[in-house]
Design an enzyme around this catalytic site. Sequence first.
Site, mmCIF file in Angstrom:
data_model
loop_
_atom_site.group_PDB
_atom_site.id
_atom_site.type_symbol
_atom_site.label_atom_id
_atom_site.label_comp_id
_atom_site.label_asym_id
_atom_site.label_seq_id
_atom_site.Cartn_x
_atom_site.Cartn_y
_atom_site.Cartn_z
ATOM 1 N N GLY A 17 -0.102 2.180 7.013
ATOM 2 C CA GLY A 17 -1.519 1.995 5.447
ATOM 3 C C GLY A 17 -2.474 2.761 5.301
ATOM 4 C CB SER A 30 -3.022 11.309 2.692
ATOM 5 O OG SER A 30 -2.626 12.283 1.887
ATOM 6 C CD GLU A 70 -6.476 9.066 17.663
ATOM 7 O OE1 GLU A 70 -6.570 8.763 18.335
ATOM 8 O OE2 GLU A 70 -7.107 9.766 17.063
ATOM 9 C CB ALA A 71 -4.858 4.469 13.314
ATOM 10 N NE ARG A 130 -2.502 8.522 -0.784
ATOM 11 C CZ ARG A 130 -3.339 7.579 0.040
ATOM 12 N NH1 ARG A 130 -3.600 6.697 0.093
ATOM 13 N NH2 ARG A 130 -4.177 8.756 0.155
ATOM 14 C CD GLU A 185 -3.050 1.085 0.068
ATOM 15 O OE1 GLU A 185 -3.478 -0.350 -0.502
ATOM 16 O OE2 GLU A 185 -3.791 2.043 0.339
ATOM 17 C CD GLU A 233 2.365 -1.690 6.334
ATOM 18 O OE1 GLU A 233 1.681 -1.931 6.063
ATOM 19 O OE2 GLU A 233 3.375 -1.047 7.581
#
Lengths: 339, 339, 339
Positions: C233, C236, C274-275, C218, C200, C216
Amino acid sequence: MTDNAFAFGLGVGTRNRDGQWLEVFFPQPLLQPGAALTRAAADLDSDCALDSGQLQTLGTALSDAGETQQAALVEQLRASARPAVAVLLREDSAPGNVPEAYLKLHLLSHRLVQPHGTDLQGVFGLLPNVAWTDQGAIDLKELPQRQLAARLRGQTLEVSCVDKFPKMTNYVVPAGVRIAHTARVRLGAYLGEGTTVMHEGFVNFNAGTRGAGMIEGRISAGVVVGEGSDLGGGCSTMGTLSGGGNIVISVGRECLIGANAGIGIPLGDRCTVEAGLFVTAGTKVNLLDDTGMPAETVKARELAGKSDLLFRRNSTTGAVECLTNRSAVALNEVLHAHN
Amino acid sequence: MTDNAFAFGLGVGTRNRDGQWLEVFFPQPLLQPGAALTRAAADLDSDCALDSGQLQTLGTALSDAGETQQAALVEQLRASARPAVAVLLREDSAPGNVPEAYLKLHLLSHRLVQPHGTDLQGVFGLLPNVAWTDQGAIDLKELPQRQLAARLRGQTLEVSCVDKFPKMTNYVVPAGVRIAHTARVRLGAYLGEGTTVMHEGFVNFNAGTRGAGMIEGRISAGVVVGEGSDLGGGCSTMGTLSGGGNIVISVGRECLIGANAGIGIPLGDRCTVEAGLFVTAGTKVNLLDDTGMPAETVKARELAGKSDLLFRRNSTTGAVECLTNRSAVALNEVLHAHN
Amino acid sequence: MTDNAFAFGLGVGTRNRDGQWLEVFFPQPLLQPGAALTRAAADLDSDCALDSGQLQTLGTALSDAGETQQAALVEQLRASARPAVAVLLREDSAPGNVPEAYLKLHLLSHRLVQPHGTDLQGVFGLLPNVAWTDQGAIDLKELPQRQLAARLRGQTLEVSCVDKFPKMTNYVVPAGVRIAHTARVRLGAYLGEGTTVMHEGFVNFNAGTRGAGMIEGRISAGVVVGEGSDLGGGCSTMGTLSGGGNIVISVGRECLIGANAGIGIPLGDRCTVEAGLFVTAGTKVNLLDDTGMPAETVKARELAGKSDLLFRRNSTTGAVECLTNRSAVALNEVLHAHN
């Protein structure tokens, strides 16, 4: 017999050992073929490979009818050992076999019909699941033997996709597009001229872009994006196949959907969804008028298709808000109009 | 010597110039091979390529033992110039070399063992980092020379992956699956029959789906998804290799994780996580009972593995909420039971 | 003529039927080539294929100058039927043609220059859009005919990318990296030793990692990630090409950006996002001091580049918060310093 057929294509394809079509490549599909071409192809079975005599007859008829491009294609097919097929769709009804389904997918990707512009009813059930490899399309039953045979010769059989739909670019690359990673655009996608699909972009079949645009997010099945819109990295649009229920999602012109954002409602023109925000039909939204004052709280589905909206999550209160350039009065009229 | 071995495989592989294995392909791996087969393979070194004499002896023994499929495979290996290997795992202990590791990964992808069903201790250290190309597996030290040589011949050496794990589909495509983009499923993944992995889906090794399911999100290493569950586009599950700490994440049956959502806790059956919401173990959650009234505020880790939960972020208050079909009293009992 | 040139490369490339370069492969690019090499290449046109005589002369000159590696490469190019080119960049100015642009992209991916370390002005306009196939680079005008010809021979022409930038790994795989899915790393990416780019992950050109890291998410154009950082994953980073405006995003050392998170500001060292949280420059952030007490509310852009911050969305209030290890007084000084 009417002379006004819907579409025509001469194809070369792949069949499994039982003679069933796995896929068909149509290099020059035609919409609304001429009367002479229609007559020449009238008696051919769209599911059967053409024999040498049929090809010769068809070539002569096309040549006589002045269809020089199609006649030249027949000559090339005659010189090939691969199975050829001629598909004449008299009208735009549901596809009846694999070659017909493939012709319809080609019509979309060649920009001859728009998404939702051709009847694809039943296409999922019709298309076989295929192993797409560097040795072409392979029936899944025949795959293990082919894999072993390749290995014993010191080769790897590269299986790049196991799916009903192949990648578009192995069939056609429409003019004026970039597709950074072609595995993410299915045959049957419609990419308007000027479209760039970046590595994280994705376009399903019967979906796409009407014109130029930067696509770094996912255009799900059935979703159409207007000209000048920008889908940020990893953003999501709910499709008609899963999740979206019976709302058909679309994105208007000059919209911006931020990275990792998502929409479960159609957007009008010039809308923005903030990066990271997912707006579903049931999201409650505080609507702010052109002065930034709260005007009303509505479910996002009531804003479906409206233009000039900016969706964000207030980073202090956590509430989802929608800003617009309209006054509270005008907003009220728009929302409560009988439409 | 016990006659009850764990697994057996005849493979054909690739070695670098120093004779070290880069990878091995096992077309027909076996769980619990019969006693005769076990005896026939007892003296073979799982790390050494078989010589012609060994292959002949093994073929005869397998044939005598009535192992006709394996005997036929030996004949095919004998006719090939590629290095062959026989791996007999007497018991399910940690893999000791590259062929043993590859056999174990095959067992998973052939659905002969479930994720977490075989000892993979040390597999990361064992597997070499390899360039996976259209000319097969290539040692990274040998790659630059191969790339230049291909170029000088007018070819491109396509390097599709540089990793310890190859893509699964170049080794096996289990029955009844679709994998729209095969680069995203590693060898060692376990895909239950009826699984569709869409373009945005991903499945790591020692992870997968128990049965049918639609996977458009990421199944990290060690994560298992129950039958009938749907992972939305771009959703995330925390893996055991990174991020997830010591909690092993799993997803029960008939769950729905929305697009761009994520979980850091295991889910029970029939759970839903709203699109765009990431629930980590430390997330504070307002628990609502079957009447929609707040019952308690808990950390998400206390809800780990529980069924019939719906997680959402209240779009007005920004608070993460969890709805359930249980009464406040029943909820209280579930949460505070000594388990 | 100065003897201190910026860079040099001997390449072998692909031209379309009109003789225009589509791409060039430089197996051994050099930074700051020696004076003798510079003199030997001084009169060669970087846009023209070398003829046999030029190659011979160049080979002799390189050999005489003791440039044995480059001389050996000339000999290999002489023996090939493919078009060869020599590019000498006297200084680091904007690339003037396709071979010069490709040499600069190689310098980045060979780690000879850092991202932002060479002038790439105008590279987008210079590079042609190309179909990258298993038969090499193909001009888009020539593609339909090539696709049909392959089909008639019973082959599929695999078109894996339609873009101005090819994948990096078909040109160079720098030492000590893993790239699980190479289609997601463009030529011109800079991957530090010890970098793993998972399936990813994504790395654009003129962007990358300074050292070891787990990618994982961009890494957009222009973004650089410090050593020891982990991009979760699907996360951005806003790039300089789109979305990021005029802020250049970077990530410091030992940062952690959670799965599906995103940043629109540069991060200092040891920061965590944080995710699932997207922090844009305009996000209002409640800043908490080392005791967890609110110290101030600021826009995220004021925290740009600062170290030791943890960004999260309070799961009870929905507010975006930032925790730090500094006291309220120290925080105040940092934020209001004249810098």
